[in-house]
Design an enzyme around this catalytic site. Structure first.
Site, PDB file in Angstrom:
ATOM      1  N   ASP A  63      76.662 -36.950  80.973  1.00 53.18           N
ATOM      2  CA  ASP A  63      77.227 -35.432  81.008  1.00 53.18           C
ATOM      3  C   ASP A  63      76.311 -34.822  81.839  1.00 53.18           C
ATOM      4  O   ASP A  63      75.079 -35.306  82.006  1.00 53.18           O
ATOM      5  CB  ASP A  63      76.846 -35.051  79.551  1.00 53.18           C
ATOM      6  CG  ASP A  63      77.705 -33.867  79.311  1.00 53.18           C
ATOM      7  OD1 ASP A  63      78.437 -33.652  78.495  1.00 53.18           O
ATOM      8  OD2 ASP A  63      77.078 -32.745  80.018  1.00 53.18           O
ATOM      9  N   ILE A  64      77.139 -33.965  82.612  1.00 56.99           N
ATOM     10  CA  ILE A  64      76.202 -33.188  83.652  1.00 56.99           C
ATOM     11  C   ILE A  64      74.933 -32.250  83.210  1.00 56.99           C
ATOM     12  O   ILE A  64      74.207 -32.151  83.799  1.00 56.99           O
ATOM     13  CB  ILE A  64      77.254 -32.639  84.485  1.00 56.99           C
ATOM     14  CG1 ILE A  64      76.765 -32.345  85.972  1.00 56.99           C
ATOM     15  CG2 ILE A  64      77.577 -31.250  83.924  1.00 56.99           C
ATOM     16  CD1 ILE A  64      77.905 -31.753  86.936  1.00 56.99           C
ATOM     17  N   ASN A 118      84.551 -32.188  70.091  1.00 54.19           N
ATOM     18  CA  ASN A 118      85.058 -30.837  69.938  1.00 54.19           C
ATOM     19  C   ASN A 118      86.533 -30.643  70.152  1.00 54.19           C
ATOM     20  O   ASN A 118      86.974 -31.131  71.212  1.00 54.19           O
ATOM     21  CB  ASN A 118      84.101 -29.869  70.822  1.00 54.19           C
ATOM     22  CG  ASN A 118      82.730 -29.947  70.721  1.00 54.19           C
ATOM     23  OD1 ASN A 118      82.318 -30.172  69.472  1.00 54.19           O
ATOM     24  ND2 ASN A 118      81.963 -29.907  71.654  1.00 54.19           N
ATOM     25  N   GLY A 124      84.105 -25.313  70.236  1.00 56.83           N
ATOM     26  CA  GLY A 124      83.075 -25.730  71.268  1.00 56.83           C
ATOM     27  C   GLY A 124      83.683 -26.568  72.281  1.00 56.83           C
ATOM     28  O   GLY A 124      83.066 -26.962  73.336  1.00 56.83           O
ATOM     29  N   GLN A 125      85.171 -26.819  72.508  1.00 57.76           N
ATOM     30  CA  GLN A 125      85.517 -27.595  73.889  1.00 57.76           C
ATOM     31  C   GLN A 125      85.743 -26.818  74.709  1.00 57.76           C
ATOM     32  O   GLN A 125      86.268 -25.534  74.725  1.00 57.76           O
ATOM     33  CB  GLN A 125      87.028 -28.032  73.315  1.00 57.76           C
ATOM     34  CG  GLN A 125      87.628 -29.156  74.238  1.00 57.76           C
ATOM     35  CD  GLN A 125      89.006 -29.815  73.906  1.00 57.76           C
ATOM     36  OE1 GLN A 125      89.465 -29.339  72.465  1.00 57.76           O
ATOM     37  NE2 GLN A 125      89.392 -30.538  74.627  1.00 57.76           N
ATOM     38  N   HIS A 131      87.515 -36.181  74.767  1.00 55.58           N
ATOM     39  CA  HIS A 131      86.357 -36.862  75.127  1.00 55.58           C
ATOM     40  C   HIS A 131      85.573 -37.090  73.949  1.00 55.58           C
ATOM     41  O   HIS A 131      85.465 -36.053  73.179  1.00 55.58           O
ATOM     42  CB  HIS A 131      85.305 -36.388  76.492  1.00 55.58           C
ATOM     43  CG  HIS A 131      85.224 -34.803  76.354  1.00 55.58           C
ATOM     44  ND1 HIS A 131      86.271 -33.767  76.470  1.00 55.58           N
ATOM     45  CD2 HIS A 131      84.272 -34.068  75.749  1.00 55.58           C
ATOM     46  CE1 HIS A 131      85.710 -32.642  76.328  1.00 55.58           C
ATOM     47  NE2 HIS A 131      84.436 -32.630  75.954  1.00 55.58           N
ATOM     48  N   HIS A 133      81.582 -37.170  73.000  1.00 53.32           N
ATOM     49  CA  HIS A 133      80.392 -37.152  73.186  1.00 53.32           C
ATOM     50  C   HIS A 133      79.372 -38.370  72.452  1.00 53.32           C
ATOM     51  O   HIS A 133      79.468 -38.333  71.229  1.00 53.32           O
ATOM     52  CB  HIS A 133      79.552 -35.760  72.825  1.00 53.32           C
ATOM     53  CG  HIS A 133      80.203 -34.430  73.480  1.00 53.32           C
ATOM     54  ND1 HIS A 133      79.357 -33.877  74.487  1.00 53.32           N
ATOM     55  CD2 HIS A 133      81.365 -33.885  73.210  1.00 53.32           C
ATOM     56  CE1 HIS A 133      80.140 -32.936  74.816  1.00 53.32           C
ATOM     57  NE2 HIS A 133      81.268 -32.761  74.186  1.00 53.32           N
TER      58      HIS A 133
END
Ligand code: AMP
Length: 145
Positions: A63-64, A118, A124-125, A131, A133
């Site tokens: 994750d960035i 999410n 919270g998406q 995807h 997390h």
């Protein structure tokens, strides 16, 4: 702006002649635009990412904006918007992601981790390409925020 102007690679702009039924459209042409998700752009190597694992079906990236020392995203290559957009023909895709995650975490000898999906903006998406997390290497509170 230089000429001729080119659409960015990620914007797939198509100009199509209309069918009889569409002939009322502006100038007798129909514009069809479709934007790839940021994750599809990563999968297609149009933007960079730290890729942890890849096979024909999925990719796992870092994750960035990590929320834990380990924060991966497991992403199916097929662009499905979210869990609620899965169809019966997507049978097996979540199993595939789970096994890929398990294998990756086993390789790193990480036993404790949290998986989060999410689904929808209120949950919270922010990226509408399914995807999972994967969060690890810190104590995670419950209930989540
Ligand atoms: P969500 O908010 O559940 O849709 O999660 C989207 C996640 O994608 C967030 O944790 C972002 O930090 C992450 N993200 C967005 N853009 C990128 C990118 N270019 N590379 C890696 N992760 C990204």
């Amino acid at each position: 702006m230089s000429w001729p102007w080119r659409a960015p690679q990620s914007a797939q702009l198509q100009l199509a002649r209309p069918s009889q039924q569409q002939s009322s459209n502006l100038h007798n042409f129909t514009f069809i635009t479709s934007l790839k998700s940021i994750f599809s752009q990563i999968i297609d190597r149009e933007i960079p990412a730290n890729i942890i694992f890849e096979d024909d079906t999925c990719i796992i990236i870092e994750d960035i904006s990590p929320q834990a020392p380990i924060h991966y995203l497991a992403i199916p290559k097929r662009e499905i918007k979210g869990i609620s957009d899965l169809s019966d023909t997507d049978d097996g895709i979540i199993d595939h992601l789970m096994i890929a995650i398990k294998n990756e975490m086993s390789k790193k000898r990480i036993k404790d981790y949290r998986l989060v999906i999410n689904n929808g903006s209120e949950a919270g998406q922010t990226v509408f390409h399914l995807h999972i997390h994967v969060l690890a290497n810190r104590t995670l509170g419950w209930p989540p925020g």
